[in-house]
Design a protein around this motif. Sequence first.
Motif, PDB file in Angstrom:
ATOM      1  N   SER A   1      -2.734   3.593   1.609  1.00 24.50           N
ATOM      2  CA  SER A   1      -3.692   4.405   0.852  1.00 24.50           C
ATOM      3  C   SER A   1      -5.099   3.829   0.876  1.00 24.50           C
ATOM      4  CB  SER A   1      -3.216   4.546  -0.601  1.00 24.50           C
ATOM      5  OG  SER A   1      -3.074   3.273  -1.214  1.00 24.50           O
ATOM      6  N   SER A   2      -5.240   2.548   1.244  1.00 25.22           N
ATOM      7  CA  SER A   2      -6.559   1.915   1.335  1.00 25.22           C
ATOM      8  C   SER A   2      -7.146   1.985   2.731  1.00 25.22           C
ATOM      9  CB  SER A   2      -6.466   0.442   0.893  1.00 25.22           C
ATOM     10  OG  SER A   2      -6.048   0.350  -0.450  1.00 25.22           O
ATOM     11  N   GLY A   3      -6.397   2.569   3.650  1.00 31.57           N
ATOM     12  CA  GLY A   3      -6.889   2.695   5.005  1.00 31.57           C
ATOM     13  C   GLY A   3      -6.530   1.543   5.919  1.00 31.57           C
ATOM     14  N   ASN A   4      -5.742   0.562   5.423  1.00 27.33           N
ATOM     15  CA  ASN A   4      -5.306  -0.529   6.287  1.00 27.33           C
ATOM     16  C   ASN A   4      -4.299   0.003   7.308  1.00 27.33           C
ATOM     17  OD1 ASN A   4      -6.691  -2.733   4.885  1.00 27.33           O
ATOM     18  ND2 ASN A   4      -5.251  -2.303   3.220  1.00 27.33           N
ATOM     19  N   LEU A   5      -4.431  -0.464   8.528  1.00 27.70           N
ATOM     20  CA  LEU A   5      -3.540  -0.044   9.603  1.00 27.70           C
ATOM     21  C   LEU A   5      -2.489  -1.118   9.847  1.00 27.70           C
ATOM     22  CD1 LEU A   5      -2.906   1.966  11.933  1.00 27.70           C
ATOM     23  CD2 LEU A   5      -4.445   0.602  13.358  1.00 27.70           C
TER      24      LEU A   5
ATOM     25  N   VAL B   1       4.544   2.512   4.549  1.00 20.97           N
ATOM     26  CA  VAL B   1       3.964   1.750   3.444  1.00 20.97           C
ATOM     27  C   VAL B   1       3.959   2.631   2.202  1.00 20.97           C
ATOM     28  CG1 VAL B   1       2.008   0.344   2.690  1.00 20.97           C
ATOM     29  CG2 VAL B   1       2.431   0.676   5.138  1.00 20.97           C
ATOM     30  N   ASP B   2       4.413   2.079   1.055  1.00 24.00           N
ATOM     31  CA  ASP B   2       4.417   2.877  -0.169  1.00 24.00           C
ATOM     32  C   ASP B   2       3.117   2.705  -0.938  1.00 24.00           C
ATOM     33  OD1 ASP B   2       4.552   0.504  -1.647  1.00 24.00           O
ATOM     34  OD2 ASP B   2       6.688   0.698  -2.103  1.00 24.00           O
ATOM     35  N   ALA B   3       3.027   3.365  -2.088  1.00 26.98           N
ATOM     36  CA  ALA B   3       1.791   3.372  -2.867  1.00 26.98           C
ATOM     37  C   ALA B   3       1.444   2.000  -3.433  1.00 26.98           C
ATOM     38  CB  ALA B   3       1.913   4.390  -4.005  1.00 26.98           C
ATOM     39  N   HIS B   4       2.416   1.098  -3.479  1.00 25.88           N
ATOM     40  CA  HIS B   4       2.188  -0.247  -4.019  1.00 25.88           C
ATOM     41  C   HIS B   4       1.891  -1.263  -2.924  1.00 25.88           C
ATOM     42  CE1 HIS B   4       3.578   1.318  -7.862  1.00 25.88           C
ATOM     43  NE2 HIS B   4       4.660   1.768  -7.266  1.00 25.88           N
ATOM     44  N   GLY B   5       1.873  -0.817  -1.676  1.00 28.64           N
ATOM     45  CA  GLY B   5       1.586  -1.728  -0.578  1.00 28.64           C
ATOM     46  C   GLY B   5       2.796  -2.407   0.008  1.00 28.64           C
TER      47      GLY B   5
ATOM     48  N   PHE C   1      18.893  -1.994  10.906  1.00 31.72           N
ATOM     49  CA  PHE C   1      18.468  -2.524   9.618  1.00 31.72           C
ATOM     50  C   PHE C   1      17.295  -1.739   9.062  1.00 31.72           C
ATOM     51  CE2 PHE C   1      15.791  -4.801  12.680  1.00 31.72           C
ATOM     52  CZ  PHE C   1      14.528  -4.604  12.129  1.00 31.72           C
ATOM     53  N   VAL C   2      17.147  -1.812   7.749  1.00 33.56           N
ATOM     54  CA  VAL C   2      15.922  -1.394   7.061  1.00 33.56           C
ATOM     55  C   VAL C   2      15.548  -2.546   6.146  1.00 33.56           C
ATOM     56  CG1 VAL C   2      14.849   0.217   5.461  1.00 33.56           C
ATOM     57  CG2 VAL C   2      16.491   1.064   7.152  1.00 33.56           C
ATOM     58  N   ARG C   3      14.307  -3.018   6.236  1.00 34.64           N
ATOM     59  CA  ARG C   3      13.860  -4.144   5.428  1.00 34.64           C
ATOM     60  C   ARG C   3      12.564  -3.779   4.718  1.00 34.64           C
ATOM     61  NH1 ARG C   3      15.636  -7.483  10.154  1.00 34.64           N
ATOM     62  NH2 ARG C   3      17.626  -8.386   9.514  1.00 34.64           N
ATOM     63  N   ILE C   4      12.302  -4.500   3.635  1.00 35.76           N
ATOM     64  CA  ILE C   4      11.071  -4.318   2.887  1.00 35.76           C
ATOM     65  C   ILE C   4      10.325  -5.641   2.846  1.00 35.76           C
ATOM     66  CG2 ILE C   4      12.292  -4.755   0.697  1.00 35.76           C
ATOM     67  CD1 ILE C   4      10.227  -3.006  -0.700  1.00 35.76           C
ATOM     68  N   ILE C   5       9.003  -5.575   3.030  1.00 31.52           N
ATOM     69  CA  ILE C   5       8.128  -6.726   2.865  1.00 31.52           C
ATOM     70  C   ILE C   5       7.377  -6.497   1.571  1.00 31.52           C
ATOM     71  CG2 ILE C   5       6.250  -8.066   3.865  1.00 31.52           C
ATOM     72  CD1 ILE C   5       7.087  -6.687   6.585  1.00 31.52           C
TER      73      ILE C   5
END
Length: 218
Positions: A63-67, A118-122, A136-140
């Motif tokens: 949402s901040s425009g980071n790629l 990427v979710d709304a919380h980053g 797999f599915v992982r979250i950072i």
Amino acid sequence: MMKLPSTDICININPTVQEWWTSVNRFLTAVIAMAFSASSLSIASDSALRSAINGPHRIAVDSSGNLYVSEEYGKRILRLDPTTERATTIAGNGRECCSKENVPARESSVYDVYSIAVDAHGNVYIGGRDAKDGAFVRIIHAETGKIETLAREAFPGAVGVRSYDANLSDPKGIVITPEGKVLVSADESHVVVELGRTTRLVAGTEGQKGVLGRRRPC
């Protein structure tokens, strides 16, 4: 003429590898540029875009425009910040060994990434396949920078099983809904599921190909 194995698209193959790779680089550059443009940010310099990327594969924008870019050959996940014009490694140690749990994501191996969101919380979600866990599915986690497995290929089923053990082979797409739900497409299981305590069917019939999935001749 040659038909790509996973699509219905017929293409002409360039006569030399150099010409083909030049075309691919131009295409990827255009995709990345469009992603930044879509963020409605004014970018004063493109130095972040010029950062060395070893095989850009999957991309996402927050949402901040980071790629965010997954490297096919570098085996990392990069975050490119258009404001600071910096590229930061957020996950991956550059090797295929070894994936680790609940450690800083840069200390764990991250490779064969098929999807990224990427979710709304980053928080960054990645889906793929590796030699240890299969699909797999992982979250950072944005707050801690640590990586955690949400699903791995432990049991045959993809629907109605504990998410951690779900066989989401292969997670070619991840989407975060406005409500924060995590939706994953399981390519070989022919379903889209929602990850929760257990997996919930969103679309498709497990193990059954749809009519629209049949390939047509060129």
